[in-house]
Motif scaffolding. Structure first.
Motif, short mmCIF file in Angstrom:
data_model
loop_
_atom_site.label_atom_id
_atom_site.label_comp_id
_atom_site.label_asym_id
_atom_site.label_seq_id
_atom_site.Cartn_x
_atom_site.Cartn_y
_atom_site.Cartn_z
N LYS A 1 -19.21 -7.28 -21.65
CA LYS A 1 -19.27 -6.84 -20.25
C LYS A 1 -18.64 -5.47 -20.06
O LYS A 1 -19.08 -4.67 -19.23
N THR A 2 -17.59 -5.18 -20.83
CA THR A 2 -16.88 -3.90 -20.68
C THR A 2 -17.37 -2.84 -21.68
O THR A 2 -16.80 -1.76 -21.74
N HIS A 3 -18.40 -3.17 -22.45
CA HIS A 3 -18.91 -2.26 -23.49
C HIS A 3 -17.79 -1.82 -24.44
O HIS A 3 -17.70 -0.65 -24.82
N GLY A 4 -16.94 -2.80 -24.77
CA GLY A 4 -15.87 -2.55 -25.73
C GLY A 4 -14.68 -1.81 -25.19
O GLY A 4 -13.78 -1.44 -25.95
N GLN A 5 -14.62 -1.61 -23.86
CA GLN A 5 -13.52 -0.82 -23.29
C GLN A 5 -12.28 -1.65 -22.99
O GLN A 5 -11.20 -1.07 -22.80
N ALA A 6 -12.38 -2.95 -22.91
CA ALA A 6 -11.22 -3.77 -22.54
C ALA A 6 -10.14 -3.67 -23.60
O ALA A 6 -10.42 -3.50 -24.80
N ASP A 7 -8.90 -3.80 -23.16
CA ASP A 7 -7.77 -3.78 -24.09
C ASP A 7 -7.86 -5.01 -24.99
O ASP A 7 -7.80 -6.15 -24.51
N PRO A 8 -8.04 -4.82 -26.31
CA PRO A 8 -8.30 -5.97 -27.20
C PRO A 8 -7.15 -6.96 -27.24
O PRO A 8 -7.38 -8.17 -27.27
N ARG A 9 -5.91 -6.46 -27.26
CA ARG A 9 -4.76 -7.37 -27.33
C ARG A 9 -4.70 -8.26 -26.09
O ARG A 9 -4.52 -9.48 -26.21
N LEU A 10 -4.87 -7.66 -24.93
CA LEU A 10 -4.78 -8.44 -23.71
C LEU A 10 -5.97 -9.38 -23.55
O LEU A 10 -5.82 -10.51 -23.07
N ALA A 11 -7.16 -8.93 -23.95
CA ALA A 11 -8.33 -9.79 -23.88
C ALA A 11 -8.12 -11.04 -24.74
O ALA A 11 -8.40 -12.16 -24.31
N ARG A 12 -7.62 -10.85 -25.95
CA ARG A 12 -7.36 -11.98 -26.83
C ARG A 12 -6.27 -12.89 -26.26
O ARG A 12 -6.39 -14.12 -26.26
N THR A 13 -5.21 -12.28 -25.74
CA THR A 13 -4.09 -13.04 -25.16
C THR A 13 -4.56 -13.92 -24.01
O THR A 13 -4.25 -15.12 -23.96
N LEU A 14 -5.32 -13.33 -23.10
CA LEU A 14 -5.75 -14.09 -21.92
C LEU A 14 -6.81 -15.12 -22.26
O LEU A 14 -6.83 -16.22 -21.68
N ALA A 15 -7.69 -14.81 -23.20
CA ALA A 15 -8.68 -15.80 -23.62
C ALA A 15 -8.00 -17.01 -24.26
O ALA A 15 -8.38 -18.16 -24.02
N GLU A 16 -6.96 -16.74 -25.05
CA GLU A 16 -6.27 -17.84 -25.73
C GLU A 16 -5.44 -18.70 -24.78
O GLU A 16 -5.31 -19.91 -24.98
N VAL A 17 -4.91 -18.09 -23.72
CA VAL A 17 -4.09 -18.87 -22.79
C VAL A 17 -4.93 -19.53 -21.70
O VAL A 17 -4.45 -20.40 -20.97
N SER A 18 -6.22 -19.16 -21.60
CA SER A 18 -7.02 -19.59 -20.45
C SER A 18 -7.15 -21.11 -20.34
O SER A 18 -6.98 -21.68 -19.26
N ALA A 19 -7.48 -21.79 -21.45
CA ALA A 19 -7.62 -23.25 -21.39
C ALA A 19 -6.27 -23.94 -21.19
O ALA A 19 -6.16 -24.83 -20.33
N PRO A 20 -5.22 -23.57 -21.95
CA PRO A 20 -3.91 -24.16 -21.65
C PRO A 20 -3.47 -23.92 -20.21
O PRO A 20 -2.84 -24.78 -19.60
N LEU A 21 -3.81 -22.77 -19.65
CA LEU A 21 -3.43 -22.46 -18.27
C LEU A 21 -4.10 -23.42 -17.29
O LEU A 21 -3.42 -24.02 -16.44
N VAL A 22 -5.43 -23.59 -17.37
CA VAL A 22 -6.09 -24.46 -16.39
C VAL A 22 -5.64 -25.91 -16.55
O VAL A 22 -5.52 -26.63 -15.56
N GLU A 23 -5.34 -26.31 -17.78
CA GLU A 23 -4.88 -27.68 -17.98
C GLU A 23 -3.46 -27.85 -17.42
O GLU A 23 -3.14 -28.89 -16.84
N TRP A 24 -2.62 -26.81 -17.57
CA TRP A 24 -1.29 -26.86 -16.97
C TRP A 24 -1.38 -26.85 -15.44
O TRP A 24 -0.64 -27.59 -14.77
N LEU A 25 -2.26 -26.05 -14.89
CA LEU A 25 -2.42 -26.01 -13.44
C LEU A 25 -2.82 -27.37 -12.89
O LEU A 25 -2.40 -27.77 -11.79
N ALA A 26 -3.61 -28.11 -13.65
CA ALA A 26 -4.01 -29.45 -13.23
C ALA A 26 -2.90 -30.46 -13.47
O ALA A 26 -2.54 -31.23 -12.58
N ASP A 27 -2.34 -30.47 -14.68
CA ASP A 27 -1.43 -31.54 -15.08
C ASP A 27 -0.02 -31.37 -14.52
O ASP A 27 0.61 -32.35 -14.11
N SER A 28 0.47 -30.15 -14.51
CA SER A 28 1.85 -29.92 -14.07
C SER A 28 1.90 -29.46 -12.62
O SER A 28 2.68 -29.97 -11.82
N ALA A 29 1.04 -28.48 -12.27
CA ALA A 29 1.06 -27.97 -10.90
C ALA A 29 0.26 -28.86 -9.95
O ALA A 29 0.41 -28.76 -8.73
#
Length: 459
Positions: free
Chosen positions: A78-106
């Protein structure tokens, strides 16, 4: 909190999630929020509450095959390779744990959106709550925060400065509505104050193509994080990035929503003609609509799409405001909208033929759920700036970094306060690129503060 809180969070959007996560990890937290109306007036509360989660249990239950790697590939495409690779990887990796935490804990009642898929996401990965509106998210989290014995919420109060010493952050300065200021000691600050969309000078400087459009975001998004972070030596990036939207009702001033397009609707200018591939994305379509005569257009839909969009509170609000016009056929719709009848009738017929697969679209649109049929409706829309996507550069722990990519001890940023993963301009924005950095980085920051304090205590 006689010695000051372990963590000060500035901003009660995604910052609420960061506060809850920090308290869950044993920290004392102070949340400072500039607006007393934050439950309806911040960018999270104005959103459609879409949280991407790549590889979540809801996807597994629906048989959706997804992974952080696939999410990163979608971001880079979508960004034609312009997105910050470190942050893209970080947020992609935390995305599923985040939504599960939002449901289970929050305790958010999340589910996977499967009735349509947003442009740019190769599989259904957006999770939302009933009503699909961010105000429900903020209401729920604010209630949890105010009930928590280790979290204090100050609102209205604005965090106006962060002080530092040789060891990093040492205090914050909070300003109250009467102008008085208080210095509060702390060793960690999470800036979750959004971006600079409400500062017209900064918008004109960094986002000239959209500077004349309606601003549809928090009036508190004044660039506080930029000012505070830069004073402390923070690096910034992607300041030309933003989320726009091409589907805000001119009459109601609220979001019509791009689900109208995904389900088979289309957008015409004042000449009654389509002018591009609407399914490329709603963010980049804001600037395209802004460049049209009158900076306005009409979304054309039918009764089936009308029913398919009912799950969205925003769409129901547009309907309640009387912003839709109806007609039995194309010429009747032209009369109701004031659009040229011959042009609109020809465009509706052409779009139906393309949707039936009779010929290719001259604008390159390939996704047509179905041709329009039956009674027709239209709603006039204007382009809008929703929020900026550039800001302070952060690392994989949400720690703000300096110009040499070294973390500034104790300083964190999330959401619009931080540079996001949308690349440059508006075209790289993927649905969820607002809430995922807001909540994901806040979640990561809380974890890092807890680790730092525990290691300091141990030593």
């Amino acid at each position: 909190m006689t010695d000051g809180p372990d963590l000060v969070v500035a901003g009660a959007g995604g910052g609420l999630a960061g506060a809850l996560r920090a308290a869950e990890l044993g920290l004392s937290v102070l949340v400072v929020e500039a607006s007393e109306h934050f439950r309806r007036g911040n960018n999270t509360s104005m959103s459609t509450a879409m949280f991407p989660g790549a590889g979540s249990r809801w996807q597994a239950a629906e048989g959706v095959d997804d992974s952080p790697e696939q999410f990163v590939a979608d971001i880079m495409a979508k960004t034609h390779g312009q997105a910050d690779p470190r942050l893209a990887r970080t947020l992609a990796e935390v995305s599923a744990p985040l939504v599960e935490w939002l449901a289970d804990s929050a305790g958010l009642p999340l589910s996977l959106v499967t009735d349509f898929n947003y442009p740019g996401h190769s599989v259904p990965r957006c999770h939302t709550i009933p009503g699909r509106h961010g105000s429900g998210v903020v209401d729920h989290l604010a209630r949890k925060v105010t009930e928590h014995e280790n979290i204090e919420l100050l609102a209205p109060a604005r965090l106006v400065d962060v002080l530092s010493d040789v060891d990093g952050v040492c205090a914050v300065v909070v300003r109250y509505p009467d102008g008085t200021e208080e210095e509060i000691p702390t060793r960690a600050v999470l800036l979750a104050t959004n971006g600079f969309g409400a500062d017209s000078d900064l918008v004109a400087q960094h986002l000239p193509e959209i500077s004349g459009a309606l601003y549809q975001g928090s009036d508190q998004s004044l660039g506080d994080a930029l000012r505070i972070g830069e004073k402390l030596g923070a690096a910034t990036g992607f300041l030309d990035a933003y989320q726009g939207h091409g589907a805000v009702s001119a009459a109601a001033g609220t979001l019509v929503g791009w689900a109208t397009i995904i389900h088979g609707g289309f957008l015409v200018g004042l000449d009654g003609r389509r002018f591009g591939n609407e399914t490329r994305g709603y963010s980049e379509y804001a600037a395209e609509l802004a460049a049209r005569p009158g900076s306005t257009g009409w979304i054309v839909l039918d009764e089936t799409i009308f029913e398919q969009c009912q799950p969205f509170q925003d769409f129901r609000d547009v309907v309640s405001a009387g912003a839709l016009v109806w007609a039995d056929d194309a010429r009747g719709l032209a009369a109701a909208t004031g659009l040229p009848p011959d042009a609109l009738e020809a465009e509706i017929a052409t779009a139906a033929a393309i949707a039936r697969g009779e010929h290719a679209d001259e604008h390159g649109r390939t996704h047509w759920e179905r041709p329009l049929s039956g009674r027709l409706a239209a709603v006039r829309v204007v382009p809008a700036l929703f929020h900026t996507q550039g800001g302070l550069l952060v690392d994989e722990h949400a720690a703000v970094v300096d110009h040499d990519d070294r973390p500034i001890p104790g300083l964190y940023a999330a959401g619009g306060a931080a540079a996001s993963i949308s690349g440059h301009g508006a075209a790289g924005y993927l649905p969820g690129n607002g809430l995922l950095p807001a909540f994901g980085l806040a979640y990561l920051a809380a974890g890092d503060v807890a680790r730092r304090l525990n290691s300091n205590t141990a030593s």
